[in-house]
Design a protein around this motif. Structure first.
Motif, mmCIF file in Angstrom:
data_model
loop_
_atom_site.group_PDB
_atom_site.id
_atom_site.type_symbol
_atom_site.label_atom_id
_atom_site.label_comp_id
_atom_site.label_asym_id
_atom_site.label_seq_id
_atom_site.Cartn_x
_atom_site.Cartn_y
_atom_site.Cartn_z
ATOM 1 N N ASP A 28 14.142 -4.509 -44.410
ATOM 2 C CA ASP A 28 13.918 -5.937 -44.610
ATOM 3 C C ASP A 28 12.623 -6.132 -45.380
ATOM 4 O O ASP A 28 11.543 -6.077 -44.805
ATOM 5 N N PRO A 29 12.710 -6.357 -46.686
ATOM 6 C CA PRO A 29 11.483 -6.490 -47.475
ATOM 7 C C PRO A 29 10.665 -7.713 -47.101
ATOM 8 O O PRO A 29 9.482 -7.775 -47.410
ATOM 9 N N PHE A 30 11.285 -8.691 -46.416
ATOM 10 C CA PHE A 30 10.576 -9.914 -46.090
ATOM 11 C C PHE A 30 10.006 -9.912 -44.673
ATOM 12 O O PHE A 30 9.513 -10.938 -44.213
ATOM 13 N N GLN A 31 10.076 -8.803 -43.977
ATOM 14 C CA GLN A 31 9.537 -8.771 -42.634
ATOM 15 C C GLN A 31 8.042 -9.102 -42.655
ATOM 16 O O GLN A 31 7.336 -8.826 -43.621
ATOM 17 N N GLN A 32 7.599 -9.725 -41.593
ATOM 18 C CA GLN A 32 6.194 -10.120 -41.538
ATOM 19 C C GLN A 32 5.301 -8.887 -41.441
ATOM 20 O O GLN A 32 5.524 -8.017 -40.599
ATOM 21 N N PRO A 33 4.290 -8.782 -42.299
ATOM 22 C CA PRO A 33 3.370 -7.645 -42.223
ATOM 23 C C PRO A 33 2.429 -7.787 -41.037
ATOM 24 O O PRO A 33 2.191 -8.895 -40.544
ATOM 25 N N SER A 34 1.897 -6.693 -40.600
ATOM 26 C CA SER A 34 0.905 -6.732 -39.536
ATOM 27 C C SER A 34 -0.462 -7.082 -40.129
ATOM 28 O O SER A 34 -0.685 -6.984 -41.344
ATOM 29 N N TYR A 54 10.115 -6.671 -54.510
ATOM 30 C CA TYR A 54 10.978 -5.659 -53.910
ATOM 31 C C TYR A 54 12.323 -5.641 -54.618
ATOM 32 O O TYR A 54 12.809 -6.684 -55.077
ATOM 33 N N ASP A 55 12.937 -4.454 -54.692
ATOM 34 C CA ASP A 55 14.239 -4.360 -55.333
ATOM 35 C C ASP A 55 15.346 -4.685 -54.333
ATOM 36 O O ASP A 55 15.083 -4.995 -53.162
ATOM 37 N N ALA A 56 16.598 -4.614 -54.791
ATOM 38 C CA ALA A 56 17.732 -5.001 -53.948
ATOM 39 C C ALA A 56 17.891 -4.097 -52.733
ATOM 40 O O ALA A 56 18.551 -4.475 -51.759
ATOM 41 N N ASN A 57 17.299 -2.913 -52.772
ATOM 42 C CA ASN A 57 17.361 -1.991 -51.641
ATOM 43 C C ASN A 57 16.194 -2.156 -50.684
ATOM 44 O O ASN A 57 16.081 -1.419 -49.708
ATOM 45 N N GLY A 58 15.348 -3.129 -50.984
ATOM 46 C CA GLY A 58 14.214 -3.368 -50.104
ATOM 47 C C GLY A 58 13.034 -2.457 -50.333
ATOM 48 O O GLY A 58 12.124 -2.391 -49.500
#
Length: 206
Positions: A28-34, A54-58
């Motif tokens: 999930d490229p959009f996950q919240q970073p720490s 991020y590309d289509a594969n995250g």
């Protein structure tokens, strides 16, 4: 308990629920970073803007790191102008209700969003990170993004934490989640926050 205190507590709960490890695994490229992930970009005496594609594969495709040369402009609940470049929060529409309950009072939705996010981006943040799946920007078309801010002083009295712009706008009823042609949610990751935040809106404000 005052509404503002409740909102702060609920936002913290939502933030913790979405928190992720510093590294990204491509799921999930959009996950919240720490906070730890954002701390690597901190520069003393300087606000920093990080833009990740991020590309289509995250997988991370490109990262740009630059000083914030001007205050972040909050055009609406879903539009941001950063270093002179416009962006829009992905899958969201601004202000489903023109008047909302904010800080226990009735506010114009756009003005409330500006008040809230100005405090985050321009008063509290040391690092702003926006992420997109757009590999190459189109002229006159704002990239669809999710944005995060590292807030706090990084000490015992004011430890670092991460503010998630998209989540806050939905939770505070300043933005609505869009749907695709099949009627499915464009942001299923924010549906819980939308439901939690609705309880803090007065009936007459909806």
């Amino acid at each position: 308990m005052k509404c503002g205190i409740i909102v702060t507590a609920m936002l913290l709960q939502c933030s913790l629920a979405h928190a992720a490890d510093p590294g990204f695994d491509g799921v999930d490229p959009f996950q919240q970073p720490s906070a730890k992930y954002l701390q690597q970009f901190v520069k003393a005496g300087e606000k920093v803007f990080v833009y990740e594609r991020y590309d289509a594969n995250g997988k991370l495709y490109q990262r740009d790191v630059a000083p914030l040369t001007a205050p972040v402009e909050i055009k609406s609940a879903t539009e941001r102008v950063i270093n002179g470049v416009p962006y829009r929060l992905r899958g969201l529409s601004a202000c489903p209700s023109p008047i909302i309950t904010y800080e226990n009072e009735d506010w114009d939705c756009t003005k409330a969003a500006q008040d809230y996010e100005n405090a985050i981006y321009n008063n509290r943040a040391s690092v702003v990170l926006c992420k997109t799946l757009v590999l190459k920007s189109e002229a006159h078309v704002p990239d669809a993004v999710s944005c995060f801010a590292l807030v706090g002083a990084g000490d015992a009295n004011d430890p670092y934490s991460v503010s998630y712009d998209d989540d806050a706008m939905v939770f505070l009823h300043m933005a609505a989640i869009g749907k695709n042609k099949e009627g499915r949610s464009l942001r299923p990751d924010l549906e819980k926050s939308s439901g939690l935040g609705r309880q803090f809106q007065n009936d007459e404000a909806n």
